[in-house]
Design a protein around this motif. Structure first.
Motif, short mmCIF file in Angstrom:
data_model
loop_
_atom_site.label_atom_id
_atom_site.label_comp_id
_atom_site.label_asym_id
_atom_site.label_seq_id
_atom_site.Cartn_x
_atom_site.Cartn_y
_atom_site.Cartn_z
N MET A 1 2.78 -8.97 -2.25
CA MET A 1 4.09 -8.94 -2.91
C MET A 1 4.01 -8.40 -4.33
N MET A 2 2.87 -8.51 -4.98
CA MET A 2 2.71 -7.95 -6.33
C MET A 2 2.59 -6.43 -6.28
N LYS A 3 2.01 -5.90 -5.22
CA LYS A 3 1.74 -4.46 -5.15
C LYS A 3 2.81 -3.69 -4.39
N LEU A 4 3.50 -4.34 -3.48
CA LEU A 4 4.46 -3.64 -2.62
C LEU A 4 5.56 -2.93 -3.41
N PRO A 5 6.22 -3.57 -4.40
CA PRO A 5 7.27 -2.85 -5.15
C PRO A 5 6.76 -1.58 -5.83
N VAL A 6 5.53 -1.66 -6.37
CA VAL A 6 4.96 -0.48 -7.03
C VAL A 6 4.78 0.65 -6.03
N VAL A 7 4.26 0.31 -4.85
CA VAL A 7 4.02 1.32 -3.82
C VAL A 7 5.35 1.92 -3.34
N ILE A 8 6.38 1.11 -3.21
CA ILE A 8 7.69 1.61 -2.77
C ILE A 8 8.24 2.60 -3.78
N VAL A 9 8.16 2.27 -5.06
CA VAL A 9 8.63 3.18 -6.11
C VAL A 9 7.83 4.48 -6.08
N LEU A 10 6.50 4.36 -5.96
CA LEU A 10 5.65 5.56 -5.89
C LEU A 10 5.99 6.41 -4.67
N PHE B 1 -0.47 -13.30 0.56
CA PHE B 1 0.98 -13.07 0.39
C PHE B 1 1.29 -12.60 -1.03
N LYS B 2 0.76 -13.34 -2.00
CA LYS B 2 1.00 -12.99 -3.40
C LYS B 2 0.39 -11.63 -3.73
N ASN B 3 -0.77 -11.38 -3.15
CA ASN B 3 -1.47 -10.12 -3.35
C ASN B 3 -0.59 -8.94 -2.92
N PHE C 1 -5.99 -1.38 -2.06
CA PHE C 1 -6.01 -2.23 -3.24
C PHE C 1 -5.79 -3.70 -2.88
N VAL C 2 -5.10 -3.97 -1.80
CA VAL C 2 -4.97 -5.35 -1.33
C VAL C 2 -6.34 -5.88 -0.92
N VAL C 3 -7.10 -5.05 -0.19
CA VAL C 3 -8.45 -5.45 0.24
C VAL C 3 -9.35 -5.71 -0.97
N LEU C 4 -9.22 -4.85 -2.00
CA LEU C 4 -10.04 -5.03 -3.19
C LEU C 4 -9.78 -6.36 -3.87
N ASP C 5 -8.53 -6.83 -3.80
CA ASP C 5 -8.15 -8.06 -4.49
C ASP C 5 -8.22 -9.31 -3.60
N LEU C 6 -8.77 -9.18 -2.41
CA LEU C 6 -8.91 -10.35 -1.56
C LEU C 6 -9.92 -11.33 -2.17
N LYS C 7 -9.89 -12.54 -1.69
CA LYS C 7 -10.80 -13.55 -2.22
C LYS C 7 -12.25 -13.11 -2.06
N THR C 8 -13.06 -13.53 -3.03
CA THR C 8 -14.47 -13.11 -3.05
C THR C 8 -15.20 -13.55 -1.79
N MET C 9 -15.95 -12.61 -1.24
CA MET C 9 -16.73 -12.95 -0.05
C MET C 9 -17.97 -13.76 -0.43
N GLN C 10 -18.50 -14.44 0.53
CA GLN C 10 -19.73 -15.20 0.30
C GLN C 10 -20.90 -14.24 0.11
#
Length: 424
Positions: free
Chosen positions: A64-73, A60-62, A105-114
């Motif tokens: 919400m941090m990127k969505l405003p930037v993408v909307i402006v772009l 969710f945080k991931n 970029f959301v996928v890139l910032d997901l929690k680290t995989m095992q």
């Protein structure tokens, strides 16, 4: 020095690449090259910053941090693509891919995989990543207009245009069909419709003012006279020369009938490419041609001589003739109060100039010249008349480009009788 060189090499490379792209696509090379260089430089600056302590984010945080930037772009991309004349579906596609970037970029910032425990697990994740990208691409592109072979075959199998028994609106409709079937909208706008990257907007250029022989020549042999603003090698070669073989006589006549509808009684014609356009008010060539008409030396308007009343040098000869030298001059009192403009000559809109010259002034020698002479030449005379109080070489800036008329406005012109069809 070596560090500075490494730092500046990517922006310089991006600038050279962007300039080349701009040249190839004729999209303002300096602007494209400068934009790519700026973005690359910004990226290099960000890379030099000390990385913050890695911190995993929840989904969710991931987002919400990127969505405003993408909307402006997305908003920037939408209006930028529109400014450069890209068709609406291209604008939609560009915006769609900004949201693809969001997902990436959301996928890139997901929690680290095992850590991987074997080759099979590695291959599964690689295939999964490829599959996700493929699904995204197919899903998005599936929403865009698709090539349908049956539709194209149906176009090819349409019976040829035959004008026998047709008249008026039916001929114009047949001409529009010829225009559409030959993909003319790909290179030309017609007022608000189509694309105008490689050819002029035929509506705002007002090709309907030109005579039928000129229009046929431009369709059959477009290299003879190149439209102003499109003299570059790429634009010169853009207009095909095979229409003389592809179009029947009926199709060509119908097409010309459709082109003749492209007129505007409220704004002066506009020349040039989008972003580098100018009106006839600022065109030295048109001013010179208008002088010939004004002084009664134009063979196509034999019998019309504005200078007889208004004076060759702008000093009125006929009593009551309008003095074009006086920028503070007002509309004729011969008009009823509700039809008279309260604007001074320097502020007259294009529509008022056109109306006074084509429809005349009652109870004066100023006849309704629009019922006697082609309006193409009347517009040129109007352009020259303005220079008596507003010389071209003394203007601080070009006259603003008028907005493109809407479909509703064009319908209103017809309903209000602003067109004088028989003598255009």
């Amino acid at each position: 020095m070596n560090k500075l060189l490494k730092f500046l090499t990517p922006p310089i490379g991006a600038a050279i690449f962007g300039y080349g792209v701009g040249l190839f696509y004729d999209l303002k090379p300096l602007f494209v090259g400068g934009s790519l260089a700026f973005v690359t430089l910004l990226y290099c600056i960000l890379l030099t910053r000390n990385p913050s302590k890695p911190q995993e984010k929840g989904i969710f945080k991931n987002v919400m941090m990127k969505l405003p930037v993408v909307i402006v772009l997305s908003v920037i991309v939408w209006f930028a693509a529109g400014h450069f004349g890209f068709p609406i579906w291209w604008q939609i596609e560009f915006v769609a891919f900004t949201f693809v970037g969001l997902i990436f970029f959301v996928v890139l910032d997901l929690k680290t995989m095992q850590p991987e425990k074997g080759a099979a697990r590695i291959n599964m994740r690689l295939l999964g990543t490829y599959g996700l990208a493929s699904v995204l691409f197919i899903t998005i592109t599936a929403q865009l207009p698709q090539f349908d072979p049956q539709v194209e075959i149906a176009k090819l199998e349409k019976p040829p245009v035959k004008l026998s028994g047709l008249a008026g609106p039916e001929v114009i409709a047949a001409g529009r069909r010829v225009f559409e079937d030959n993909k003319c909208f790909n290179c030309h706008k017609v007022f608000w419709e189509g694309n105008s990257d490689r050819g002029p907007n035929l509506g705002t250029k007002q090709v309907g003012l030109f005579n039928e022989d000129y229009l046929k020549e431009q369709v059959l042999d477009p290299r003879i006279i190149q439209s102003p603003g499109f003299e570059d090698p790429k634009s010169i070669k853009a207009m095909p020369t095979y229409y003389g073989d592809d179009l029947s006589e009926d199709e060509l006549n119908a097409l010309v009938s459709y082109l003749k509808t492209m007129r505007d009684p409220t704004n002066v014609p506009v020349e040039g490419k989008l972003g580098e356009q100018w009106t006839w008010w600022d065109d030295p060539k048109i001013i010179e041609e208008g002088k010939v008409v004004f002084e009664g030396k134009e063979p196509a308007t034999e019998g019309l001589n504005c200078a007889v009343c208004h004076g060759t040098d702008g000093i009125p000869i006929m009593t009551g003739a309008f003095d074009f030298r006086n920028s503070e001059g007002v509309d004729s009192e011969k008009f009823p109060a509700d039809e008279r403009s309260d604007k001074k000559l320097k502020d007259w809109p294009d529509a008022l100039w056109y109306k006074r010259v084509t429809q005349g002034v009652p109870a004066t020698p100023m006849a309704a010249w629009g019922t006697m002479f082609p309006h193409l030449y009347l517009w040129k005379a109007i352009i020259y008349e303005r220079t008596f109080h507003d010389p071209l070489d003394q203007r601080a800036a070009k006259v603003a480009i008028p907005p493109i008329p809407t479909e509703e406005e064009i319908k209103r012109w017809k309903d209000d009788g602003l067109f004088m069809d028989p003598l255009l």
